[in-house]
Design an enzyme around this catalytic site. Structure first.
Site, PDB file in Angstrom:
ATOM      1  N   ASP A   1      11.293   6.813  -0.653  1.00  0.00           N
ATOM      2  CA  ASP A   1      10.729   5.667  -1.371  1.00  0.00           C
ATOM      3  C   ASP A   1       9.743   6.064  -2.453  1.00  0.00           C
ATOM      4  OD1 ASP A   1       8.944   6.594   0.582  1.00  0.00           O
ATOM      5  OD2 ASP A   1       9.250   4.865   1.865  1.00  0.00           O
TER       6      ASP A   1
ATOM      7  N   ASN B   1       3.839  -0.788  12.110  1.00  0.00           N
ATOM      8  CA  ASN B   1       4.678  -1.973  12.379  1.00  0.00           C
ATOM      9  C   ASN B   1       6.139  -1.587  12.587  1.00  0.00           C
ATOM     10  OD1 ASN B   1       5.557  -1.309   9.839  1.00  0.00           O
ATOM     11  ND2 ASN B   1       5.018  -3.242   8.862  1.00  0.00           N
TER      12      ASN B   1
ATOM     13  N   GLU C   1      10.415  -3.079   5.991  1.00  0.00           N
ATOM     14  CA  GLU C   1       9.450  -3.784   6.824  1.00  0.00           C
ATOM     15  C   GLU C   1      10.178  -4.663   7.849  1.00  0.00           C
ATOM     16  OE1 GLU C   1       6.656  -2.633   6.576  1.00  0.00           O
ATOM     17  OE2 GLU C   1       5.710  -2.774   4.620  1.00  0.00           O
TER      18      GLU C   1
ATOM     19  N   HIS D   1       8.052   0.195  10.644  1.00  0.00           N
ATOM     20  CA  HIS D   1       8.935   0.352   9.477  1.00  0.00           C
ATOM     21  C   HIS D   1       9.416   1.804   9.379  1.00  0.00           C
ATOM     22  CE1 HIS D   1       5.335   1.174   6.493  1.00  0.00           C
ATOM     23  NE2 HIS D   1       5.781   2.304   6.982  1.00  0.00           N
TER      24      HIS D   1
END
Ligand code: F6R
Length: 240
Positions: A66, A135, A142, A137
């Site tokens: 990313d 979380n 997400e 990801h």
């Protein structure tokens, strides 16, 4: 899924570096998927040391997961800079064989399409390295991201923006969007290695290894992949 629990961050890094070095020895022309962030920092250091002892990385091709939208490749917090500083500029990987999405392209959709195409042209990813968000990801996919997503522009969640604020002077400077490989892109890698350390990752690791498989816990999709190794320290493994 192979879960390896080690004592601490250093041992985690050594274990992941070992797996990567084995891959590079077995296939010098490997296509590696790479991650940024705090988790792989020492892994890159160990790979640089390995290169300094004579290992040849000139056959490798790399694809990063990313990049932040809005940060140029020269921006100190861009992932391209991170990769140059921590890895690429210290080894003999050919710069033209290192791929990181561009965060400042005029046509982000086209950038995503071309990124997918480049991965295919390279023959697909042999080994994908992953960190994990608190979380759960993977990449910047997400919670809620469909499992069939490919490289796309994504909105970062509040919790990810907060987690990443430590790298910026103010939270307002943290980009709110990124280009990220999709879940499907990640799952197409032949082999996946995920690393995590620290208690803040314990819930996400539980979800990845033992939780219900659901897009609400993106890393849970890894339970469906035939060749995954998860390397975690004791704190990250504490809920298993
Ligand atoms: C980084 C990436 C992210 C990180 C994750 C964990 O390229 O795609 O998924 O791996 O946010 O970050 P750290 O390692 O900083 O805790």
């Amino acid at each position: 899924m192979n879960v390896v629990v080690v004592n601490n961050f250093d041992r985690m890094s050594e274990e992941v570096a070992k797996i990567m070095i084995k891959q590079i020895i077995q296939k010098p022309k490997s296509v590696l998927g790479l991650a940024t962030g705090s988790s792989p920092l020492r892994v890159y250091k160990l790979l640089v040391e390995y290169h300094n002892r004579g290992a040849d990385f000139s056959g490798l091709t790399t694809f990063n997961l990313d990049e932040y939208v809005g940060l140029s490749k020269e921006h100190p917090q861009s992932y391209r800079q991170y990769m140059n500083e921590n890895f690429f500029s210290h080894v003999n990987i050919k710069p033209e064989n290192t791929f990181v999405p561009s965060g400042v392209t005029e046509d982000p959709e086209e950038e995503c399409r071309l990124y997918e195409q480049s991965i295919k042209q390279a023959g697909g990813i042999d080994m994908q390295i992953l960190g994990i968000g608190s979380n759960a990801h993977i990449g910047f996919n997400e919670p809620g991201t469909p499992f069939d997503s490919i490289t796309q522009v994504v909105d970062l969640s509040e919790s990810t923006i907060k987690d990443n604020a430590r790298f910026f002077d103010t939270i307002e400077e943290v980009p709110t969007k990124a280009i990220s490989m999709g879940i499907k892109t990640i799952m197409q890698a032949k082999e996946i290695v995920l690393m995590a350390n620290g208690g803040s990752k314990a819930k996400a690791i539980y979800g990845a290894v033992m939780g219900r498989i659901t897009p609400e816990v993106p890393a849970s999709v890894l339970q469906l992949h035939p060749s995954v190794t998860i390397v975690v320290d004791q704190a990250a493994a504490s809920k298993l």
